[in-house]
Structure formats: C-alpha cells, structure tokens
Write an enzyme that holds these catalytic residues in place. Structure first.
Site, PDB file in Angstrom:
ATOM      1  N   GLY A  12      38.232  29.349  39.814  1.00 23.19           N
ATOM      2  CA  GLY A  12      38.267  30.120  38.563  1.00 23.19           C
ATOM      3  C   GLY A  12      39.543  30.939  38.403  1.00 23.19           C
ATOM      4  O   GLY A  12      40.414  30.948  39.271  1.00 23.19           O
ATOM      5  N   THR A  99      32.250  39.952  40.641  1.00 28.50           N
ATOM      6  CA  THR A  99      31.455  39.395  39.539  1.00 28.50           C
ATOM      7  C   THR A  99      30.728  40.521  38.814  1.00 28.50           C
ATOM      8  O   THR A  99      30.160  41.410  39.458  1.00 28.50           O
ATOM      9  CB  THR A  99      30.429  38.383  40.126  1.00 28.50           C
ATOM     10  N   ALA A 124      32.471  45.866  43.068  1.00 28.71           N
ATOM     11  CA  ALA A 124      33.424  46.654  42.263  1.00 28.71           C
ATOM     12  C   ALA A 124      33.609  45.981  40.907  1.00 28.71           C
ATOM     13  O   ALA A 124      34.186  44.896  40.836  1.00 28.71           O
ATOM     14  CB  ALA A 124      34.768  46.764  42.982  1.00 28.71           C
ATOM     15  N   ASN A 126      35.631  46.676  38.747  1.00 27.08           N
ATOM     16  CA  ASN A 126      37.071  46.544  38.471  1.00 27.08           C
ATOM     17  C   ASN A 126      37.859  46.894  39.734  1.00 27.08           C
ATOM     18  O   ASN A 126      37.627  47.946  40.330  1.00 27.08           O
ATOM     19  CB  ASN A 126      37.488  47.461  37.306  1.00 27.08           C
ATOM     20  N   HIS A 154      38.531  42.102  25.881  1.00 26.35           N
ATOM     21  CA  HIS A 154      38.731  41.043  26.873  1.00 26.35           C
ATOM     22  C   HIS A 154      39.019  39.707  26.200  1.00 26.35           C
ATOM     23  O   HIS A 154      38.735  39.516  25.019  1.00 26.35           O
ATOM     24  CB  HIS A 154      37.495  40.897  27.762  1.00 26.35           C
ATOM     25  N   LYS A 158      35.020  35.434  28.354  1.00 26.74           N
ATOM     26  CA  LYS A 158      34.163  36.330  29.149  1.00 26.74           C
ATOM     27  C   LYS A 158      32.692  36.139  28.769  1.00 26.74           C
ATOM     28  O   LYS A 158      32.364  36.060  27.586  1.00 26.74           O
ATOM     29  CB  LYS A 158      34.595  37.787  28.929  1.00 26.74           C
TER      30      LYS A 158
END
Ligand SMILES: NC(=O)C1=CN([C@@H]2O[C@H](COP(=O)(O)OP(=O)(O)OC[C@H]3O[C@@H](n4cnc5c(N)ncnc54)[C@H](OP(=O)(O)O)[C@@H]3O)[C@@H](O)[C@H]2O)C=CC1
Ligand SMILES: O=C(O)C1=N[C@H](C(=O)O)C[C@H](O)C1
Length: 265
Positions: A12, A99, A124, A126, A154, A158
């Site tokens: 990805g 994720t 996390a 971010n 975004h 997404k």
C-alpha cells in the site's frame, strides 16, 4: 541484534514507504510483507525496488508461525487492522499500528488483550511529529478558547471519516473542554450534514479530494478573535521517523499505548 519486523499492507501507499524505511535502518530487519492477495513474490519486486530476497505472504497467522518476528507494523484497512493486531498479540509479537478506524471499544478490548498477553503495543492515528504537535497545541488552546471546529482534508482514496487524527485531536481537546453544544440553539441544517459530525458538541468536517495527502485545521473562536492551527503532510515520508521511533519504543512497552503524543514529551 536487529529488530525483526513484519509489515502488513506492504504493497500500500504507507506500507511501501515503511518497507523502504526499514531496509535503510541497520537496527531493523524486514522479515516479510503481508498482503491479502500476494503470496511468495518478492516484496522489493512488488514495490519497484527490484529483488530484495524478502517474500510477501497472504496469511499473517502462518507468517507469525514461520518467522520469529518481534514487531508487526500494520498499515492496512479498518476491517483487517484489529484482527491482525489480535493475531500478533496472541503470538507475543508487538504491534505498531498506523491503521485508523478503530472504535473506543476496540482500543479498550485490545488494551485488555495486551495485559493478558503481557505484550506491549502502540496504536498511533498519526506518526508525523507536526501532527502530534498540532494535537498538543490544540489541547492547550482549548483550555482558553473552548469553541472549536476541526476540518480534516485527505486524498479521495481514504476509507474512514473522520480521520483517526481528527478523532484523536477531538479526544485530546475534550480532556480540557467542558462539554457544550456549539452554534445557535435554533440553527437548522438546510442540507443534512451541513454542520459536520458532532463530537461532544463541536463539529468535525471531512474533505476528500484528489491531490490532497493529509491535512488538518483546528479553528478556535473567541470574543473578537480566532486562532487557527494547521498541519500538512505533503508527503508520506513525513510519517516514517514516527514509525521508526515506535518500532524501537514498543520493544520496551508492556501495555497498549494509544497515540505517539504519549511517548514524545
Ligand atoms: N498513522 C498514520 O500516521 C497514518 C495512517 N494511515 C492509515 O494507514 C492505513 C493504510 O493507508 P494507505 O497506505 O493509504 O492505504 P492503501 O490502501 O494504500 O494500503 C492498504 C494496503 O493494505 C492491504 N490490505 C488490505 N487488507 C489486508 C490484510 N488483511 N492483510 C494485509 N494487507 C491488507 C491492501 O492491499 P490488498 O487489498 O491487496 O491486500 C493495501 O495494499 C489507513 O488506515 C490509513 O488511514 C495512513 C497514513 C498515515
Ligand atoms: O489515510 C490517510 O492517508 C491518513 N490517515 C491517518 C488518519 O486517519 O488520521 C493519518 C493521516 O492523516 C493520513
């Protein structure tokens, strides 16, 4: 000895960057990549690096048996992230999860599993240092300016909305902001959703457009003034130092840590 890392979602947008970051660090060793469709092919060939001698697998459970990995980095989808974490924790492999799309209940239950397995984990929403600072500054500002709206922006591929970053920011603001419904008490949406999604009385707005990467504004309003905090990830390389730090930190954790803000002073 190098830390052995499995990357789920290695093909990805984020997984590709994570694989490259791991290959550059002699303290880390890529054990294998995981993808739901690819099995046996070389990770490097899949992501355009040429042959690196590390395979891709389509079954994480088997890969956890086969490789004595220390850490699972998960950069997949909201649906698979939780299952992957459970599979890793059941083998005492430490998850580092970027994720997004986990619910509060997911976090609580995963935290309990970490305790049962006596294995550390880090989720996390971010990994970019600028985004962590934005969240910390937003929490500071909300103490003095409790009327706030979040606009997150975004790329249009997404899957989850609002973003994990927006939810984490909202949670941190709520630690200091007394809950109250913002806006005029009689305001009416002429089109459903016009005022966004409400989190403890304040709105979060999600923009999805081609050309964007990951961006967020937190706008505070007070008597005769506004304050705007803004963070932009203009490239996914912005997340890599945070993932590198998280892989090294999780080796010393004995519980689930939710948010990089908890390990950066
Ligand atoms: N925490 C952070 O700092 C950041 C977090 N993110 C989050 O990371 C996640 C990934 O984002 P992004 O890279 O843009 O998304 P992509 O869609 O580019 O990548 C996700 C990858 O996961 C793979 N995948 C899906 N299901 C599984 C599974 N069960 N096992 C293994 N691999 C699987 C997909 O491939 P296939 O279907 O072939 O398996 C795909 O290659 C998102 O949740 C996003 O919100 C993104 C940026 C920063
Ligand atoms: O999907 C993304 O791209 C991103 N997801 C994370 C989120 O949901 O907050 C982190 C970053 O914003 C990029």
């Amino acid at each position: 000895m190098a830390i052995k890392v499995i990357v789920a979602g290695a093909k990805g947008r984020m997984g590709t960057e994570a694989v490259k970051m791991i290959l550059k660090d002699s303290e880390l060793q890529l054990a294998c990549g995981i993808d739901s469709k690819l099995d046996g092919v070389d990770v490097g060939e899949v992501i355009g690096l040429g042959h690196i001698g590390v395979p891709m697998h389509n079954d994480l459970e088997q890969a956890l048996e086969q490789y004595e990995a220390d850490v699972l980095v998960d950069l997949t989808t909201p649906q698979s992230g939780r299952r992957n974490m459970e599979l890793a924790l059941n083998k005492q492999v430490r998850p580092v999860v970027g994720t997004t799309g986990f619910s509060a209940q997911d976090i609580t239950e995963l935290s309990e599993l970490c305790q049962q397995q006596q294995t550390g984990a880090l989720i996390a929403p971010n990994f970019a240092i600028g985004a962590i600072l934005m969240m910390k500054f937003a929490k500071q500002a909300a103490k003095y300016m409790p009327d706030v709206e979040i606009i997150e922006m975004h790329h249009n591929q997404k899957l989850d909305a609002p973003s994990g970053t927006a939810i984490k920011t909202a949670e941190m603001i709520s630690e200091v902001r007394e809950e109250h419904r913002q806006g005029h008490p009689e305001e009416k949406e002429e089109i459903d959703g016009a005022r966004g999604a409400f989190f403890q009385g304040f709105p979060i707005h999600s923009v999805r457009l081609p050309g964007l990467v990951a961006h967020q504004q937190v706008i505070f309003g007070g008597e005769g003034q506004t304050l705007t905090l803004r963070h932009d990830s203009i490239d996914r390389s912005s997340f890599m130092p945070g993932i590198n730090l998280a892989i090294k930190k999780v080796m010393h954790l004995e519980e689930l840590v939710y948010g990089l803000d908890k390990i950066i002073d």
